[in-house]
Design a protein around this motif. Structure first.
Motif, PDB file in Angstrom:
ATOM      1  N   PRO B  26       0.827  -1.209   0.000  1.00 32.63           N
ATOM      2  CA  PRO B  26       0.000   0.000   0.000  1.00 32.63           C
ATOM      3  C   PRO B  26       0.866   1.266   0.000  1.00 32.63           C
ATOM      4  N   CYS B  43      -7.553  -1.947   9.413  1.00 29.85           N
ATOM      5  CA  CYS B  43      -6.401  -2.822   9.161  1.00 29.85           C
ATOM      6  C   CYS B  43      -6.438  -3.980  10.168  1.00 29.85           C
ATOM      7  N   PRO B  44      -6.585  -5.213   9.711  1.00 30.24           N
ATOM      8  CA  PRO B  44      -6.708  -6.340  10.652  1.00 30.24           C
ATOM      9  C   PRO B  44      -5.463  -6.516  11.508  1.00 30.24           C
ATOM     10  N   ASP B  45      -4.323  -6.053  11.017  1.00 29.98           N
ATOM     11  CA  ASP B  45      -3.079  -6.300  11.727  1.00 29.98           C
ATOM     12  C   ASP B  45      -2.524  -5.074  12.441  1.00 29.98           C
ATOM     13  N   VAL B  47      -1.156  -2.319  11.565  1.00 29.15           N
ATOM     14  CA  VAL B  47       0.201  -1.900  11.194  1.00 29.15           C
ATOM     15  C   VAL B  47       0.239  -0.471  10.658  1.00 29.15           C
ATOM     16  N   ILE B  48      -0.904   0.258  10.772  1.00 27.00           N
ATOM     17  CA  ILE B  48      -0.909   1.663  10.356  1.00 27.00           C
ATOM     18  C   ILE B  48      -0.926   2.508  11.635  1.00 27.00           C
ATOM     19  N   ILE B  54       2.835   3.132   7.475  1.00 28.30           N
ATOM     20  CA  ILE B  54       2.552   1.698   7.426  1.00 28.30           C
ATOM     21  C   ILE B  54       3.844   0.925   7.706  1.00 28.30           C
ATOM     22  N   CYS B  59       3.120  -5.428   7.383  1.00 25.14           N
ATOM     23  CA  CYS B  59       1.934  -5.297   6.513  1.00 25.14           C
ATOM     24  C   CYS B  59       1.884  -6.478   5.559  1.00 25.14           C
ATOM     25  N   LYS B  60       0.707  -7.181   5.566  1.00 29.23           N
ATOM     26  CA  LYS B  60       0.577  -8.394   4.744  1.00 29.23           C
ATOM     27  C   LYS B  60       0.101  -8.086   3.324  1.00 29.23           C
ATOM     28  N   GLY B  61      -0.188  -6.818   3.067  1.00 29.52           N
ATOM     29  CA  GLY B  61      -0.605  -6.433   1.715  1.00 29.52           C
ATOM     30  C   GLY B  61      -2.013  -6.873   1.352  1.00 29.52           C
ATOM     31  N   CYS B  62      -2.897  -6.975   2.368  1.00 30.82           N
ATOM     32  CA  CYS B  62      -4.250  -7.479   2.087  1.00 30.82           C
ATOM     33  C   CYS B  62      -5.052  -6.540   1.187  1.00 30.82           C
ATOM     34  N   GLY B  63      -4.770  -5.235   1.257  1.00 30.71           N
ATOM     35  CA  GLY B  63      -5.476  -4.281   0.395  1.00 30.71           C
ATOM     36  C   GLY B  63      -6.747  -3.702   0.993  1.00 30.71           C
ATOM     37  N   ILE B  64      -7.069  -4.087   2.228  1.00 32.17           N
ATOM     38  CA  ILE B  64      -8.291  -3.567   2.859  1.00 32.17           C
ATOM     39  C   ILE B  64      -8.227  -2.039   2.969  1.00 32.17           C
ATOM     40  N   CYS B  65      -7.073  -1.527   3.405  1.00 27.58           N
ATOM     41  CA  CYS B  65      -6.945  -0.068   3.598  1.00 27.58           C
ATOM     42  C   CYS B  65      -7.261   0.678   2.307  1.00 27.58           C
ATOM     43  N   MET B  76      -2.392   0.077  -4.342  1.00 30.40           N
ATOM     44  CA  MET B  76      -1.636  -1.143  -4.097  1.00 30.40           C
ATOM     45  C   MET B  76      -0.663  -1.322  -5.269  1.00 30.40           C
TER      46      MET B  76
HETATM   47  S1  SF4 Z   1      -2.540  -3.747   3.155  1.00 29.56           S
HETATM   48 FE1  SF4 Z   1      -3.688  -4.737   4.810  1.00 29.56          FE
HETATM   49  S2  SF4 Z   1      -2.124  -5.182   6.364  1.00 29.56           S
HETATM   50 FE2  SF4 Z   1      -1.221  -3.671   4.980  1.00 29.56          FE
HETATM   51  S3  SF4 Z   1      -1.699  -1.690   5.937  1.00 29.56           S
HETATM   52 FE3  SF4 Z   1      -3.340  -2.118   4.449  1.00 29.56          FE
HETATM   53  S4  SF4 Z   1      -4.938  -3.066   5.678  1.00 29.56           S
HETATM   54 FE4  SF4 Z   1      -3.050  -3.199   6.888  1.00 29.56          FE
END
Ligand code: SF4
Ligand SMILES: Cc1ncc(C[n+]2csc(CCOP(=O)(O)OP(=O)(O)O)c2C)c(N)n1
Ligand code: SF4
Ligand code: SF4
Ligand SMILES: [Mg+2]
Lengths: 296, 81
Positions: B26, B43-45, B47-48, B54, B59-65, B76
């Motif tokens: 991200p 962010c589930p983890d 990390v922001i 970030i 950051c696992k790169g899930c893309g939710i943010c 992304m």
């Molecule tokens: S990509 Fe996922 S883990 Fe990384 S900052 Fe965004 S929400 Fe959090």
């Protein structure tokens, strides 16, 4: 609804768990622990949450966790809560269990603890399958969903866990969804302020299990609520109140197709199955409306 | 006595550097961002941080943010490795 500024900055999950990218059960747990604070013990039966902690001798959870056998979570929490209260401690005892560990395997211990009136909070995060062992169907898997043990789509309907819990008349029970973390936070806070057995059922979309891309976790959760597939409510001492995000769905739910098409697990659902899912939503919404109005 | 108990202790990186899982990273466009904090909330983890930095080690790169950002301020970007 709670606002962002009320939420404590403290995190009780140390970077980072081993959960899949975009895991909504981890997102939910983040808010459960923010609401509960440091004086909390988690009781976790076998499930994704027992695995994502990390490997001995390290853990990513910054509160004490008791990992316990599948069928015993609520029984363990019962004894633990009694011991804390006898020692004059107010420590929160929270079970954080999956749907398999609740709807199927842990249900008798859950029923027993609720009947005894144990002072604890039982949270079931529902990813609608046995996630940790590779997505086998559970009693909570919805009709039509493909899992590794229902390759053609599940032929049975989702077990109504909330009705079973409601039959125990707990002082507080609620539904929540990871897509609405502030609503979840508020419900955990309220639950922990009440004495006795409390129950929260969180719908927790799971990217690998529900077969959608990890970035859609919030979107899929919101669609569950907007289509009325998942209704957010609280029941306090028997009185039901529908929560903010579900108000619109109660009046005019989006068609179920919007929710179903966002997920690969429903790709084998026939028009008949989709119609059956739509009907069960309408029936459920009508029942909830009546209950809220005090008609039944 | 304590040594003999199978107790795990909290540790940063208990599950390794999960940032190595990432396929997409991200990237926040500070010009477009209005500091609403919606990305940080979801962010589930976690990390922001508050300044919207970030932690790319985790950051696992899930893309939710990126998906929840109302200003479309997060892109992304594919990792080059
Ligand atoms: S990509 Fe996922 S883990 Fe990384 S900052 Fe965004 S929400 Fe959090
Ligand atoms: C008695 C027993 N049977 C089976 C298992 C294997 N097992 C561990 S976790 C799990 C799935 C749990 O599913 P759920 O409760 O829905 O949690 P999730 O993994 O989806 O988070 C299974 C079958 C076990 N640990 N113990
Ligand atoms: S399988 Fe689903 S619930 Fe389990 S860690 Fe992965 S995303 Fe989370
Ligand atoms: S969600 Fe978007 S606009 Fe809001 S703080 Fe994050 S990057 Fe900025
Ligand atoms: Mg499950």
């Amino acid at each position: 609804m709670s606002t962002i500024s009320e939420i404590p900055k403290e995190e009780y999950i140390t970077t980072c768990t081993a959960a899949c990218a975009g895991c909504s059960s981890s997102l939910s747990l983040r808010y459960v622990l923010k609401a509960a604070g440091p004086d909390t013990v988690l009781v976790v039966p076998a499930c994704c949450t027992s695995v994502i902690q990390g490997m001995y001798p390290n853990t990513s959870f910054n509160v004490p966790v008791y990992n316990i056998a599948f069928a015993a979570a609520a029984a363990c929490a019962s004894g633990m809560s009694k011991a804390f209260r006898s020692a004059g401690k107010k420590t929160n005892v929270i079970v954080y269990a999956g749907d398999g560990g609740t709807v199927d395997i842990g249900i008798q211990a859950l029923s027993g603890a609720f009947e005894r009136g144990t002072d604890f909070l039982y949270i079931c995060y529902d990813n609608e399958a046995y996630g940790n062992t590779g997505m086998q169907r559970s009693g909570a898997t919805p009709l039509g969903a493909v899992t590794t043990t229902t390759p053609a789509g599940k032929t049975e309907t989702k077990k109504d866990l909330d009705q079973i819990v409601a039959a125990h008349n707990p002082p507080y029970m609620a539904t929540a969804c990871s897509a609405y973390p502030l609503d979840l936070y508020k419900k955990v806070k309220k639950a922990l302020s009440i004495e006795g057995p409390k129950f929260i059922h969180i719908l927790a979309p799971c990217p690998p299990g529900w077969r959608y891309n990890s970035d859609k976790t919030i979107e899929v959760g919101k669609l569950a609520v907007k289509t009325g597939s998942w209704v957010l409510y609280e029941r306090e001492y028997g009185k039901l109140t529908v929560s903010g995000p579900s108000r619109t769905a109660l009046k005019k739910p989006h068609p179920i197709e919007e929710y179903i098409r966002a997920q690969g697990r429903f790709k084998k659902a026939t028009p008949e199955i989709i119609a059956e899912l739509q009907q069960s939503i309408e029936k459920n919404l009508a029942r909830i409306k009546k209950e809220e109005e005090g008609i039944c | 006595m304590r040594e003999r108990l199978a107790l795990s202790r909290p540790k940063k990186g208990a599950c390794g550097l999960t940032g190595s899982w990432r396929v997409f990273r991200p990237v926040v466009d500070r010009e477009k961002c209005n500091q609403c904090g919606i990305c940080e909330i979801h962010c589930p983890d976690a990390v922001i941080d508050e300044e919207l930095n970030i932690d790319l080690d985790f950051c696992k790169g899930c893309g939710i943010c990126a998906n929840v950002c109302p200003k479309k301020a997060i892109t992304m970007v594919r990792e080059e490795r």
